[in-house]
Design a protein around this motif. Sequence first.
Motif, PDB file in Angstrom:
ATOM      1  N   UNK A 156     -37.784  35.564 -16.961  1.00 51.85           N
ATOM      2  CA  UNK A 156     -36.606  34.861 -17.777  1.00 51.85           C
ATOM      3  C   UNK A 156     -35.532  34.457 -16.756  1.00 51.85           C
ATOM      4  N   UNK A 157     -35.783  33.280 -16.138  1.00 51.91           N
ATOM      5  CA  UNK A 157     -34.909  32.848 -15.073  1.00 51.91           C
ATOM      6  C   UNK A 157     -33.597  32.133 -15.810  1.00 51.91           C
ATOM      7  N   UNK A 158     -33.574  31.648 -17.265  1.00 54.00           N
ATOM      8  CA  UNK A 158     -32.676  31.106 -17.648  1.00 54.00           C
ATOM      9  C   UNK A 158     -32.791  29.617 -17.500  1.00 54.00           C
ATOM     10  N   UNK A 209     -41.987  29.503 -13.889  1.00 58.00           N
ATOM     11  CA  UNK A 209     -42.153  30.498 -12.819  1.00 58.00           C
ATOM     12  C   UNK A 209     -42.214  32.010 -13.116  1.00 58.00           C
ATOM     13  N   UNK A 210     -43.063  32.637 -12.850  1.00 58.00           N
ATOM     14  CA  UNK A 210     -42.993  34.274 -13.288  1.00 58.00           C
ATOM     15  C   UNK A 210     -43.501  34.850 -12.123  1.00 58.00           C
ATOM     16  N   UNK A 211     -43.493  36.343 -12.071  1.00 63.42           N
ATOM     17  CA  UNK A 211     -43.690  37.230 -11.107  1.00 63.42           C
ATOM     18  C   UNK A 211     -44.062  38.660 -11.825  1.00 63.42           C
ATOM     19  N   UNK A 212     -44.789  39.350 -10.769  1.00 63.26           N
ATOM     20  CA  UNK A 212     -45.271  40.632 -11.422  1.00 63.26           C
ATOM     21  C   UNK A 212     -45.430  41.396  -9.989  1.00 63.26           C
ATOM     22  N   UNK A 213     -44.825  42.670 -10.125  1.00 57.25           N
ATOM     23  CA  UNK A 213     -44.722  43.646  -8.900  1.00 57.25           C
ATOM     24  C   UNK A 213     -45.692  44.952  -9.098  1.00 57.25           C
ATOM     25  N   UNK A 214     -46.439  45.174  -8.387  1.00 60.50           N
ATOM     26  CA  UNK A 214     -47.423  46.236  -8.640  1.00 60.50           C
ATOM     27  C   UNK A 214     -47.160  47.213  -7.400  1.00 60.50           C
ATOM     28  N   UNK A 259     -39.046  44.439 -15.402  1.00 56.77           N
ATOM     29  CA  UNK A 259     -39.194  45.109 -16.505  1.00 56.77           C
ATOM     30  C   UNK A 259     -40.245  46.392 -16.393  1.00 56.77           C
ATOM     31  N   UNK A 260     -40.323  46.989 -17.406  1.00 53.97           N
ATOM     32  CA  UNK A 260     -41.367  48.231 -17.387  1.00 53.97           C
ATOM     33  C   UNK A 260     -42.714  47.997 -16.908  1.00 53.97           C
ATOM     34  N   UNK A 261     -42.881  46.834 -17.084  1.00 54.34           N
ATOM     35  CA  UNK A 261     -44.493  46.343 -16.707  1.00 54.34           C
ATOM     36  C   UNK A 261     -44.292  45.729 -15.445  1.00 54.34           C
ATOM     37  N   UNK A 293     -37.753  47.783 -12.260  1.00 54.32           N
ATOM     38  CA  UNK A 293     -36.509  47.774 -11.692  1.00 54.32           C
ATOM     39  C   UNK A 293     -36.313  47.238 -10.214  1.00 54.32           C
ATOM     40  N   UNK A 294     -37.194  46.318  -9.920  1.00 60.80           N
ATOM     41  CA  UNK A 294     -37.019  45.750  -8.612  1.00 60.80           C
ATOM     42  C   UNK A 294     -36.097  44.361  -8.903  1.00 60.80           C
ATOM     43  N   UNK A 295     -34.776  44.721  -8.327  1.00 59.55           N
ATOM     44  CA  UNK A 295     -34.281  42.982  -8.404  1.00 59.55           C
ATOM     45  C   UNK A 295     -34.804  42.056  -7.525  1.00 59.55           C
TER      46      UNK A 295
END
Length: 108
Positions: free
Chosen positions: A44-46, A4-9, A37-39, A19-21
């Motif tokens: 990285x859910x561990x 699982x991954x995510x991306x916020x624009x 992150x900065x992108x 910096x969105x929790x």
Amino acid sequence: MNTLSSHVLDTTLGKPAQGIALTLTLPDGSTLSGETDNDGRFNNWGVEDGFAAGVYTLRFHCKPYLVETHGKSFYPHIDITFELDENGGHYHVPLLISPFGFSSYRGS
């Protein structure tokens, strides 16, 4: 194995939202957390063995970012609930935000 991954624009600025929790609620009710992150990305859910099939909720704590960046936020947080299939592969949950709107879809 499911990943699982995510991306916020930020659609107002046309830039990634850094910096969105994030809080991921698993089918058993336990939670995992992270921060974009900065992108504007996080993956990285561990979780070494991947995610089991089931219903998950990904909460984006967007208010602090939107208030700092735009001075306002209609949404204190945005919850996206989705279902992972057994051996469904990679799941990507993008979020497009602005102070007064959002959109999401299953990405790749």
